[in-house]
Enzyme design. Structure first.
Site, PDB file in Angstrom:
ATOM      1  N   MET A   1      20.010 -19.424  95.183  1.00  0.00           N
ATOM      2  CA  MET A   1      18.847 -18.549  95.321  1.00  0.00           C
ATOM      3  C   MET A   1      18.742 -18.032  96.753  1.00  0.00           C
ATOM      4  O   MET A   1      18.431 -18.776  97.683  1.00  0.00           O
ATOM      5  CB  MET A   1      17.570 -19.303  94.941  1.00  0.00           C
ATOM      6  N   GLU A   2      19.028 -16.723  96.917  1.00  0.00           N
ATOM      7  CA  GLU A   2      18.923 -16.058  98.211  1.00  0.00           C
ATOM      8  C   GLU A   2      18.405 -14.638  97.983  1.00  0.00           C
ATOM      9  O   GLU A   2      18.494 -14.110  96.879  1.00  0.00           O
ATOM     10  CB  GLU A   2      20.293 -15.972  98.892  1.00  0.00           C
ATOM     11  N   TRP A   3      17.893 -14.016  99.047  1.00  0.00           N
ATOM     12  CA  TRP A   3      17.573 -12.601  98.951  1.00  0.00           C
ATOM     13  C   TRP A   3      18.865 -11.780  98.989  1.00  0.00           C
ATOM     14  O   TRP A   3      19.808 -12.142  99.695  1.00  0.00           O
ATOM     15  CB  TRP A   3      16.671 -12.165 100.095  1.00  0.00           C
TER      16      TRP A   3
END
Length: 263
Positions: free
Chosen positions: A147-149
């Protein structure tokens, strides 16, 4: 006379056999490759406290950008586990996944597959895509949700609110856990963790990225199982910069964690 003959026969068998010869051969369990290795780094951070080499167990993570890895050499240098990119969004499959997946297993390195999340595709669709492409291998470590931008994505730069993020994570994680029978690991970065209130999202093992300070400095008291401490490491058998991680625990704790999560 018969007793004497039996004694002679047993003596001869003992001379040409060992306990190992007579016992059935069993596959050996993975072991720590090198205890507390200290890898080189092309852009090292000056660790004031909590230096990564104080941890006993180290590993790496790879994708299509790491090609033709000499896994036996990497293992001999101190790589004791590997996270391997498998899928991204709802339609992208890493073309080197199959090679990394099979060769790490052949080299005796525990490994897990990870999925890079995109906010332009429903969580259930992404979970099904991951399941379609990653074999159900009970000897593998639990699957990972990355989960990352996606700030540099050419197709998806959506930034949902924190409640939506946590809701989508829950959907993906529940589907994947139901299929593989193992609670997935969550990988995340400092900005994503803070932006989405992940300190309140508990119940899962975390793999935290922090390349300029120990996780306790960047994530507070949030528990973690793995720590990614550099993206510029130097690992024998791997070309170019390498991500390097540690397991948050002793060698004994690692062996226990493997027994619990690779069966």
């Amino acid at each position: 006379m018969r007793r004497f003959a039996a004694f002679i026969m047993l003596t001869l068998l003992g001379a040409c056999s060992t306990v190992d010869d007579l016992a059935p051969s069993l596959p050996s369990a993975p072991t720590v490759a090198v205890r507390a290795p200290r890898f080189d780094d092309s852009d090292p951070h000056e660790w004031e406290s909590g230096a990564p080499w104080s941890y006993a167990v180290h590993g790496t993570d790879v994708s299509k950008y790491q090609t033709s890895v000499d896994w036996p050499a990497a293992r001999a240098s101190g790589i004791s586990f590997v996270f391997i990119k498998a899928t991204e969004g709802g339609d992208r499959f890493d073309e080197y996944f199959d090679e990394h997946w099979s060769r790490t297993k052949a080299s005796g390195i525990p490994r897990a597959a990870y999925h890079f999340y995109y906010f332009c595709t429903p969580a259930a669709t992404q979970a099904r895509w991951f399941i379609k492409n990653v074999p159900k291998d009970r000897s593998a470590m639990p699957p990972v949700l990355d989960m990352e931008w996606n700030a540099k994505s050419p197709t998806c730069r959506l930034r949902p609110d924190a409640a939506t993020v946590r809701s989508e994570m829950s959907i993906f994680l529940e589907i994947v856990e139901r299929h593989y029978g193992k609670k997935p690991i969550i990988y995340t970065s400092i900005d994503f963790f803070d932006d989405n209130g992940l300190s309140a999202f508990r119940g899962y093992p975390y793999w935290l990225r922090s390349v300029a300070g120990h996780p306790r400095e960047k994530y507070g008291s949030h528990p973690f199982t793995f720590w990614q401490y550099t993206g510029t490491g130097v690992v024998p058998g791997m070309r170019g910069n390498a991500d390097i991680n540690v397991f948050n625990g002793s060698e004994a704790a690692w062996n226990k964690w493997l027994r619990q999560n690779t069966r």
